[in-house]
Enzyme design. Structure first.
Site, PDB file in Angstrom:
ATOM      1  CG  HIS A 177      10.375 -24.212  12.232  1.00 40.63           C
ATOM      2  ND1 HIS A 177      10.402 -24.135  13.607  1.00 40.63           N
ATOM      3  CD2 HIS A 177      11.543 -24.803  11.860  1.00 40.63           C
ATOM      4  CE1 HIS A 177      11.541 -24.660  14.051  1.00 40.63           C
ATOM      5  NE2 HIS A 177      12.252 -25.060  13.015  1.00 40.63           N
ATOM      6  CB  THR A 202       2.047  -2.327  11.059  1.00 40.24           C
ATOM      7  OG1 THR A 202       0.846  -2.802  10.414  1.00 40.24           O
ATOM      8  CG2 THR A 202       1.779  -0.972  11.703  1.00 40.24           C
ATOM      9  N   GLY A 203       2.851  -4.017   8.365  1.00 39.63           N
ATOM     10  CA  GLY A 203       2.870  -5.403   7.888  1.00 39.63           C
ATOM     11  C   GLY A 203       1.699  -6.202   8.433  1.00 39.63           C
ATOM     12  CG  ASP A 221      -0.366   0.214   2.533  1.00 42.27           C
ATOM     13  OD1 ASP A 221       0.876   0.356   2.616  1.00 42.27           O
ATOM     14  OD2 ASP A 221      -1.118   0.279   3.526  1.00 42.27           O
ATOM     15  NE  ARG A 248      10.442 -30.614  14.941  1.00 47.23           N
ATOM     16  CZ  ARG A 248      11.686 -30.380  14.530  1.00 47.23           C
ATOM     17  NH1 ARG A 248      12.251 -31.222  13.666  1.00 47.23           N
ATOM     18  NH2 ARG A 248      12.363 -29.331  14.944  1.00 47.23           N
ATOM     19  CG  HIS A 249       8.975 -28.014  10.797  1.00 47.70           C
ATOM     20  ND1 HIS A 249       8.698 -27.508  12.045  1.00 47.70           N
ATOM     21  CD2 HIS A 249      10.286 -28.372  10.819  1.00 47.70           C
ATOM     22  CE1 HIS A 249       9.795 -27.539  12.792  1.00 47.70           C
ATOM     23  NE2 HIS A 249      10.771 -28.059  12.070  1.00 47.70           N
ATOM     24  CG  MET A 291       0.138  -5.664   3.345  1.00 44.07           C
ATOM     25  SD  MET A 291      -0.936  -5.828   1.896  1.00 44.07           S
ATOM     26  CE  MET A 291      -0.355  -4.405   0.940  1.00 44.07           C
ATOM     27  CB  CYS A 317       0.851  -2.369   4.792  1.00 47.40           C
ATOM     28  SG  CYS A 317       0.666  -3.429   6.234  1.00 47.40           S
TER      29      CYS A 317
HETATM   30  C1  RB5 Z   1      -1.970   2.781   6.370  1.00 43.45           C
HETATM   31  O1  RB5 Z   1      -1.929   4.023   7.014  1.00 43.45           O
HETATM   32  C2  RB5 Z   1      -1.709   1.670   7.370  1.00 43.45           C
HETATM   33  O2  RB5 Z   1      -2.855   1.451   8.137  1.00 43.45           O
HETATM   34  C3  RB5 Z   1      -1.305   0.397   6.652  1.00 43.45           C
HETATM   35  O3  RB5 Z   1      -0.167   0.655   5.902  1.00 43.45           O
HETATM   36  C4  RB5 Z   1      -0.977  -0.797   7.504  1.00 43.45           C
HETATM   37  O4  RB5 Z   1      -0.054  -0.485   8.498  1.00 43.45           O
HETATM   38  C5  RB5 Z   1      -2.121  -1.559   8.003  1.00 43.45           C
HETATM   39  O5  RB5 Z   1      -1.979  -2.569   8.691  1.00 43.45           O
END
Ligand code: RB5
Length: 143
Positions: free
Chosen positions: A99, A68-69, A9, A133-134, A72, A66
């Site tokens: 794993h 924070t990740g 994003d 095992r994984h 996504m 994104c």
């Molecule tokens: C966008 O501002 C932010 O919410 C997005 O990039 C992401 O961190 C969402 O989890």
């Protein structure tokens, strides 16, 4: 040569553009599913597009970025055919492959710097799944 799908994003756009160069240097073809500017987009749309590319068989693995990740990874994991792992360091990147056989790497561009992100991507690309095992554990997550 492996083709890697990549998407972000607006929060991950700048990091995505930098990582495309790293992927090319690592000998990968890159399929960029967007976004293509800093204009705001909704991360679930990008995650869904990347998952569709993987489901088509055009690519086996992908990277989603994104802010924070987190968004996504939640969005990509809604499709039970794929496993998306949010990694913040090389250790979690390695374990997500060894794993968890993660097909999708998620990154938080507002969490990790470029150098850390590059190390995560390199490790994730190069680490094979350990199986055994994984695999048994992964099979238990299929419905
Ligand atoms: C966008 O501002 C932010 O919410 C997005 O990039 C992401 O961190 C969402 O989890």
């Amino acid at each position: 040569m492996e083709t890697i799908a990549i998407g972000s994003d607006h929060g991950g756009f700048t990091l995505k553009e930098r990582l495309k160069a790293l992927l090319a240097d690592a000998g990968c073809e890159v399929t960029d599913v967007g976004c293509h500017s800093l204009d705001a987009v909704d991360y679930p749309d990008i995650a869904q597009t990347l998952v569709r590319v993987l489901a088509s068989g055009a690519c086996r693995r992908g990277i989603l970025i994104c802010g924070t990740g987190i968004g996504m990874s939640i969005a990509a994991n809604r499709d039970q055919r794929f496993r998306a792992a949010l990694c913040h360091d090389e250790y979690t990147a390695r374990m997500s492959r060894e794993h968890n056989d993660a097909d999708i790497l998620c990154l938080g561009a507002r969490v990790v710097g470029l150098g850390v992100a590059e190390g995560i991507v390199k490790t994730w690309l190069e680490t094979p799944f350990a199986g055994g095992r994984h695999q048994t554990r992964i099979d238990k997550m299929r419905h």
